[in-house]
Design a protein around this motif. Sequence first.
Motif, PDB file in Angstrom:
ATOM      1  N   THR A 205      -1.048  -0.378 -22.704  1.00 29.14           N
ATOM      2  CA  THR A 205      -1.280  -0.728 -21.298  1.00 29.14           C
ATOM      3  C   THR A 205      -0.059  -1.446 -20.765  1.00 29.14           C
ATOM      4  O   THR A 205       0.465  -2.360 -21.408  1.00 29.14           O
ATOM      5  N   PHE A 206       0.395  -1.052 -19.588  1.00 30.04           N
ATOM      6  CA  PHE A 206       1.581  -1.649 -18.970  1.00 30.04           C
ATOM      7  C   PHE A 206       1.154  -2.488 -17.781  1.00 30.04           C
ATOM      8  O   PHE A 206       0.422  -2.026 -16.914  1.00 30.04           O
ATOM      9  N   GLN A 207       1.607  -3.734 -17.755  1.00 35.36           N
ATOM     10  CA  GLN A 207       1.298  -4.641 -16.645  1.00 35.36           C
ATOM     11  C   GLN A 207       2.590  -5.206 -16.093  1.00 35.36           C
ATOM     12  O   GLN A 207       3.474  -5.629 -16.846  1.00 35.36           O
ATOM     13  N   ALA A 208       2.702  -5.223 -14.773  1.00 39.70           N
ATOM     14  CA  ALA A 208       3.902  -5.756 -14.129  1.00 39.70           C
ATOM     15  C   ALA A 208       3.646  -5.921 -12.644  1.00 39.70           C
ATOM     16  O   ALA A 208       2.660  -5.403 -12.107  1.00 39.70           O
ATOM     17  N   THR A 209       4.534  -6.647 -11.996  1.00 43.09           N
ATOM     18  CA  THR A 209       4.523  -6.736 -10.538  1.00 43.09           C
ATOM     19  C   THR A 209       5.479  -5.691  -9.999  1.00 43.09           C
ATOM     20  O   THR A 209       6.668  -5.698 -10.326  1.00 43.09           O
ATOM     21  N   PHE A 210       4.942  -4.768  -9.195  1.00 40.63           N
ATOM     22  CA  PHE A 210       5.737  -3.689  -8.616  1.00 40.63           C
ATOM     23  C   PHE A 210       6.082  -4.027  -7.168  1.00 40.63           C
ATOM     24  O   PHE A 210       5.234  -4.515  -6.423  1.00 40.63           O
ATOM     25  N   THR A 211       7.315  -3.756  -6.805  1.00 41.46           N
ATOM     26  CA  THR A 211       7.698  -3.775  -5.395  1.00 41.46           C
ATOM     27  C   THR A 211       7.831  -2.325  -4.962  1.00 41.46           C
ATOM     28  O   THR A 211       8.728  -1.613  -5.405  1.00 41.46           O
ATOM     29  N   ASP A 212       6.887  -1.870  -4.120  1.00 41.04           N
ATOM     30  CA  ASP A 212       6.843  -0.476  -3.693  1.00 41.04           C
ATOM     31  C   ASP A 212       7.080  -0.369  -2.202  1.00 41.04           C
ATOM     32  O   ASP A 212       7.164  -1.377  -1.493  1.00 41.04           O
ATOM     33  N   ARG A 213       7.158   0.875  -1.741  1.00 41.89           N
ATOM     34  CA  ARG A 213       7.407   1.108  -0.317  1.00 41.89           C
ATOM     35  C   ARG A 213       6.370   2.077   0.215  1.00 41.89           C
ATOM     36  O   ARG A 213       6.121   3.130  -0.376  1.00 41.89           O
ATOM     37  N   SER A 214       5.742   1.735   1.336  1.00 40.55           N
ATOM     38  CA  SER A 214       4.723   2.580   1.944  1.00 40.55           C
ATOM     39  C   SER A 214       5.383   3.712   2.729  1.00 40.55           C
ATOM     40  O   SER A 214       6.610   3.794   2.836  1.00 40.55           O
ATOM     41  N   ARG A 215       4.543   4.549   3.296  1.00 42.23           N
ATOM     42  CA  ARG A 215       5.037   5.734   4.010  1.00 42.23           C
ATOM     43  C   ARG A 215       5.943   5.367   5.171  1.00 42.23           C
ATOM     44  O   ARG A 215       6.905   6.081   5.474  1.00 42.23           O
ATOM     45  N   ASP A 216       5.655   4.247   5.849  1.00 40.35           N
ATOM     46  CA  ASP A 216       6.460   3.839   7.004  1.00 40.35           C
ATOM     47  C   ASP A 216       7.653   2.980   6.617  1.00 40.35           C
ATOM     48  O   ASP A 216       8.356   2.468   7.483  1.00 40.35           O
ATOM     49  N   GLY A 217       7.905   2.831   5.311  1.00 41.11           N
ATOM     50  CA  GLY A 217       9.065   2.081   4.842  1.00 41.11           C
ATOM     51  C   GLY A 217       8.809   0.620   4.551  1.00 41.11           C
ATOM     52  O   GLY A 217       9.701  -0.079   4.059  1.00 41.11           O
ATOM     53  N   THR A 218       7.596   0.137   4.844  1.00 41.86           N
ATOM     54  CA  THR A 218       7.269  -1.265   4.596  1.00 41.86           C
ATOM     55  C   THR A 218       7.187  -1.536   3.098  1.00 41.86           C
ATOM     56  O   THR A 218       6.554  -0.787   2.356  1.00 41.86           O
ATOM     57  N   ARG A 219       7.820  -2.601   2.663  1.00 43.93           N
ATOM     58  CA  ARG A 219       7.745  -2.982   1.247  1.00 43.93           C
ATOM     59  C   ARG A 219       6.518  -3.847   1.011  1.00 43.93           C
ATOM     60  O   ARG A 219       6.149  -4.668   1.843  1.00 43.93           O
ATOM     61  N   PHE A 220       5.899  -3.641  -0.151  1.00 42.74           N
ATOM     62  CA  PHE A 220       4.761  -4.463  -0.537  1.00 42.74           C
ATOM     63  C   PHE A 220       4.816  -4.705  -2.039  1.00 42.74           C
ATOM     64  O   PHE A 220       5.501  -3.988  -2.778  1.00 42.74           O
ATOM     65  N   HIS A 221       4.094  -5.727  -2.474  1.00 41.82           N
ATOM     66  CA  HIS A 221       4.132  -6.148  -3.880  1.00 41.82           C
ATOM     67  C   HIS A 221       2.742  -5.978  -4.487  1.00 41.82           C
ATOM     68  O   HIS A 221       1.743  -6.418  -3.908  1.00 41.82           O
ATOM     69  N   MET A 222       2.688  -5.321  -5.657  1.00 43.45           N
ATOM     70  CA  MET A 222       1.426  -5.045  -6.333  1.00 43.45           C
ATOM     71  C   MET A 222       1.465  -5.614  -7.747  1.00 43.45           C
ATOM     72  O   MET A 222       2.421  -5.400  -8.480  1.00 43.45           O
ATOM     73  N   GLU A 223       0.406  -6.345  -8.099  1.00 38.43           N
ATOM     74  CA  GLU A 223       0.201  -6.761  -9.490  1.00 38.43           C
ATOM     75  C   GLU A 223      -0.589  -5.630 -10.138  1.00 38.43           C
ATOM     76  O   GLU A 223      -1.787  -5.498  -9.913  1.00 38.43           O
TER      77      GLU A 223
END
Length: 417
Positions: A205-223
């Motif tokens: 199992t892999f766990q990390a905080t991801f910094t991703d980008r939505s369709r409109d280019g907005t960055r968001f952070h996911m645990e």
Amino acid sequence: MDNNRRTQLLEAAVEQSFNPVVITTAQLELPGPQILYVNTAFTRMTGYTTEEVYGRTPRILQGPETDHSVIQRLRDRLWNGQSFQGTTINYRKDGSSYWVEWNISPIRDEAGEIRNFVSVQRDITDQVMAERERRLLATALDANADNVLITDRSGAITYVNQAFVRQTGYPLKDIRGQQPSILKSGEHGPEFYRRLWETIQDGGTFQATFTDRSRDGTRFHMEQTITPVRDERGEVTHYVATGKDITERVKMEQALEEMATTDLLTGLPNRSHGEQLLDRQWNRTERYAEAFSVIMADVDHFKAVNDRHGHDAGDRILSWVAGALRSQLRDSDTAIRWGGEEFLILAPHTGLEGAEELAERMRTAVAGHEDPEVGSVTLSLGVATLREGDTKKRLIKRADSALYAAKEAGRNRVSSV
């Protein structure tokens, strides 16, 4: 093969068929068709013996949850001499219910007259229950506030829930078959994704905080947690990623970190953080034997500015000077508010001549400004370049000595040692 032998084979095949088979009369008026034959599979499915159903109508299998609209469609089709396929709930002899799938066809004689109906049935209770559980699971996943994404073993997306859609702007129809890399923000390097794939392909199992980008280019952070899903043989078939949106928390942490590391007046790194940056650059310089210079800059006659015009004017001058210094920095350079009206500039990969040129550009940028209240503002700057055997303290002290020499020589100038 004679007709008797053929008939015997057909009877044996029907009797031993895995699927329940029922043959009735073609009487559709009340009391309805009567059962003439059922095979062993039918008796196993319903709990009725052959004797108990002979001469009775199939209505004995109906009950409270039987869908009467399906029964009506069945009758309409049979009245028109057509075959029928459908599903409903029937009831066993013991009163328990089961889902049944029918395929009912008319049997015609040589003259084309319908003489009987034959029904091949199948107990589909397990499939219906499995489908209900699947729908319940899908509903639960869609109601989940956390993002859920499922891929096949190659990483192609097969499912996303509504929280994912709201977060990313990608509905399933637009993202199905895509790789999750469509969300990449560029924040994570190849090593991050290499560790991810190595972990989950090994069954971990892999766990990390991801910094991703939505369709409109907005960055968001996911645990996020990514887990392999295995089949009954233990083979990985899918990967499930569940994630909690921690964007606001990350923003707050970043704001707190910025407050701890940034000088609020100038926006430059403060002394404490600046010393950490100096340590990092010093270690890199030693590891790769690179050139390195520092510049110490000081606002001329700053005490007089505060005494004559007040601290608000002094703060305005410091903020403007910081902006002027920043405007002259190269990508690798760093300006630090070292204390009071003093600034330290780190110039990696830079020898004495290059550092002197950088310092002169900074001096010129400040000297060319006229404050409406204070008037002319100037800088004195001292430059020092790393020498063999230097320590950080010795390098900074030489830059400070050069700054003092520039002050002694009349200010608004660059001096080096």
